[in-house]
Design a protein around this motif. Structure first.
Motif, short mmCIF file in Angstrom:
data_model
loop_
_atom_site.label_atom_id
_atom_site.label_comp_id
_atom_site.label_asym_id
_atom_site.label_seq_id
_atom_site.Cartn_x
_atom_site.Cartn_y
_atom_site.Cartn_z
N GLU A 25 0.64 -0.81 0.01
CA GLU A 25 0.03 -0.19 0.31
C GLU A 25 0.70 1.30 0.32
O GLU A 25 0.09 2.45 -0.37
N THR A 26 2.47 1.37 0.58
CA THR A 26 2.78 2.26 0.23
C THR A 26 3.94 2.60 -0.39
O THR A 26 4.39 3.04 -0.98
N SER A 28 3.77 2.50 -3.59
CA SER A 28 3.05 4.02 -4.40
C SER A 28 3.72 5.24 -3.72
O SER A 28 3.03 6.38 -4.86
N GLN A 30 1.81 6.50 -1.27
CA GLN A 30 0.91 6.37 -0.29
C GLN A 30 2.07 6.79 0.73
O GLN A 30 2.69 6.12 1.72
N SER A 31 1.42 8.01 2.13
CA SER A 31 2.19 8.06 3.31
C SER A 31 2.04 6.84 4.44
O SER A 31 0.60 6.23 4.39
N GLY A 34 -1.35 7.34 6.71
CA GLY A 34 -2.22 7.76 5.77
C GLY A 34 -2.57 9.50 6.10
O GLY A 34 -1.11 10.31 6.61
N GLU A 35 -3.59 10.28 6.22
CA GLU A 35 -3.86 11.38 6.66
C GLU A 35 -3.69 11.93 8.13
O GLU A 35 -3.69 12.89 8.42
N PRO A 38 0.53 12.97 7.60
CA PRO A 38 0.92 12.60 5.96
C PRO A 38 2.20 13.08 5.97
O PRO A 38 2.75 11.92 4.68
N ASN A 40 5.41 11.49 5.88
CA ASN A 40 6.42 9.70 5.51
C ASN A 40 7.47 9.89 6.53
O ASN A 40 7.13 7.78 6.71
N ARG A 109 -4.02 4.34 7.10
CA ARG A 109 -4.27 4.56 6.58
C ARG A 109 -5.82 4.58 6.20
O ARG A 109 -6.21 5.37 4.63
N ARG A 110 -6.28 4.02 6.06
CA ARG A 110 -8.04 3.23 6.16
C ARG A 110 -8.43 4.59 6.57
O ARG A 110 -9.71 4.48 6.33
#
Length: 518
Positions: A25-26, A28, A30-31, A34-35, A38, A40, A109-110
């Motif tokens: 999931e990371t 690509s 993405q932190s 997640g939000e 942010p 990373n 992340r969700r």
């Protein structure tokens, strides 16, 4: 099955699945958090370094458990040991932390951005107070064999949870559902694997130190509490560290934290091991009082510079002289002796006594704003608790024929008032600026001397030392099995603190009222 095989079958598979999910999931960009966080770099750094904290903190506690035979590991089930603990157990500290951490990150992340609780005072200070109460209950449990293991768990973990709650309970419980989803599933899973491990004989739990309440006749309730509270520690710590507001609070702490506060923290920390090591009370008590002395010296140095050295020498020397005189002549305190006192002594007087005369006298002086008569009463209230505590520990023995309290005559308390009030009066003559401006009461203005203090410019003064002692001394008496002495001490020191704080409020109100009349 060996302990290593247990890891290969039960611990590594979920860890590898969560690690693969994180990578997938990371990759690509993405932190990892997640939000919620942010940034990373901070998220990865926290994930990778955080497991070292439980490893460092848990190692002494775990070794003590195995040393006391609360936990036991058959030699044929483990590869080897460092001190008392198997290699695989050290690995477990890291592996459990990583499993719970990776699950929490997957949930972050969700979910949406970080939030703050709607009731910050309740989720910070209320929760912190609750955990401190749990910690004290754990210390009390250490006195009984059947609750010893449960007491060790609570006394070890609850103070950390209290500190984390005070720092960021509102940050952690800003997303309460996420917090519990990160805590409960790994807890339930580890309960199941622990059930199997105990049933298979991979490790065992002492019946002597447990209540005997076992799930399915196998899993002790203490083990269930252990995995629940360790996952609470992980989830609470991570959410507090990751929350964006946390850095703001750290920066505030960096601005206001002073060296004397570090010594005062050491003074408190050195009290904590006493229930686990009662025979070490003379050493721990001396070290703790020395830390209090250094805390007072550091605080006074910030206020009055080199005069602080004179204040410390004055209190130490005068306190030592009056104790030598008193123990040999009976004046001014009554007939008592330091013969047979444990720990380090100086001219026949336990070293912690003159050290304490400076540390606690300074705290009483600051709390009362230099009012000598009232500071003397605060020291008398402190001695109300010291007499039963220190005589029980053998630091001094009373032979006075007219005892009033714990063997001490009324002359003792009059003498304490006179010596304490005299020292505070001398402090005011040597360094009158000690009681001026930022040096008065529990709170003072920060070094910037802001004309309109805020929560960021207000700083605690050394009066905090007296408040801490007012909390710890009755608790210590209670643990010694002296409930009446604990109650009387709590009432005496509580009344003294109220009188001091009430006096500070009145003193501040008078100038304001005079200004209004003008």
């Amino acid at each position: 099955m060996t302990y290593l095989q247990y890891h290969l079958v039960f611990i590594l598979p979920p860890l590898l699945v969560l690690a693969w999910l994180t990578w997938r999931e990371t990759r690509s960009g993405q932190s990892v958090a997640g939000e919620f966080r942010p940034e990373n770099k901070w998220g990865w750094r926290t994930l990778l370094l955080f497991p070292l904290i439980p490893l460092i903190y848990t190692t002494p506690w775990d070794n003590y458990l195995v040393y006391k035979a609360v936990w036991n590991y058959p030699p044929e089930r483990v590869l080897g040991r460092i001190l008392y603990v198997p290699y695989e157990e050290y690995a477990f500290f890291l592996l459990q932390t990583l499993i719970t951490s990776l699950l929490l990150y997957a949930l972050l992340r969700r979910s949406g951005p970080a939030r703050v609780s709607l009731h910050p005072w309740l989720t910070r200070w209320g929760l912190s107070g609750l955990w401190l109460g749990v910690a004290f209950a754990g210390v009390v449990m250490l006195r009984f064999e059947s609750t010893f293991y449960l007491g060790l768990i609570l006394a070890w973990a609850a103070p950390v949870l209290a500190g984390l709650s005070a720092f960021g309970g509102d940050l952690v419980l800003g997303r309460p559902r996420l917090f519990w989803w990160a805590t409960l599933p790994p807890t339930l899973y580890l309960w199941a694997t622990d059930f199997f491990a105990i049933h298979a004989g991979i490790w065992g739990i002492s019946k002597r130190y447990t209540l005997g309440w076992n799930l399915g006749g196998v899993l002790p309730i203490e083990e269930m509490m252990f995995f629940l509270i360790t996952n609470l520690l992980i989830a609470t710590g991570l959410l507090a560290f990751l929350h964006p507001v946390a850095l703001e609070r750290v920066n505030v702490l960096r601005r206001v934290f002073r060296p004397w506060q570090g010594f005062l923290l050491l003074y408190v920390l050195l009290k904590i091991p006493v229930p686990l090591w009662p025979d070490g009370f003379p050493l721990l008590g001396t070290l703790s009082t020395a830390a209090l002395f250094l805390a007072g010296l550091s605080w006074a140095w910030e206020k009055v510079g080199a005069k602080s050295l004179l204040l410390a020498a004055l209190a130490f020397g005068f306190g030592l002289a009056v104790e030598v005189l008193g123990s040999r002549t009976g004046f001014p305190f009554g007939a008592y002796s330091y013969a047979g006192a444990p720990g380090l002594s100086f001219f026949g007087v336990p070293l912690l006594v003159p050290l304490g005369w400076f540390g606690m006298t300074l705290a009483a002086a600051v709390l009362t704003g230099g009012r000598a008569w009232l500071a003397g009463l605060l020291l008398v209230a402190w001695d109300v608790g010291l007499e039963p505590m220190m005589t029980a520990q053998g630091f001094w023995t009373w032979t006075d024929t007219r005892p009033l309290w714990a063997g001490a005559p009324i002359q003792n308390f009059i003498g304490w008032w006179a010596v304490g009030a005299g020292l505070v009066w001398l402090f005011g003559r040597v360094a009158p600026e000690l009681y001026q401006g930022a040096g008065r009461g529990v709170w003072g203005v920060g070094r910037d001397q802001a004309p309109h203090p805020t929560t960021h410019t207000l700083q605690p003064t050394f009066a905090l030392a007296y408040l801490l002692e007012a909390a710890f001394l009755p608790a210590g008496l209670l643990l010694l099995g002296l409930p009446l002495a604990a109650l009387v001490t709590a009432l005496a020191m509580g009344a003294a603190v109220w009188a001091a704080l009430h006096g500070q409020t009145t003193a501040r109100a008078k100038p304001s009222q005079a200004h209004e009349r003008v």
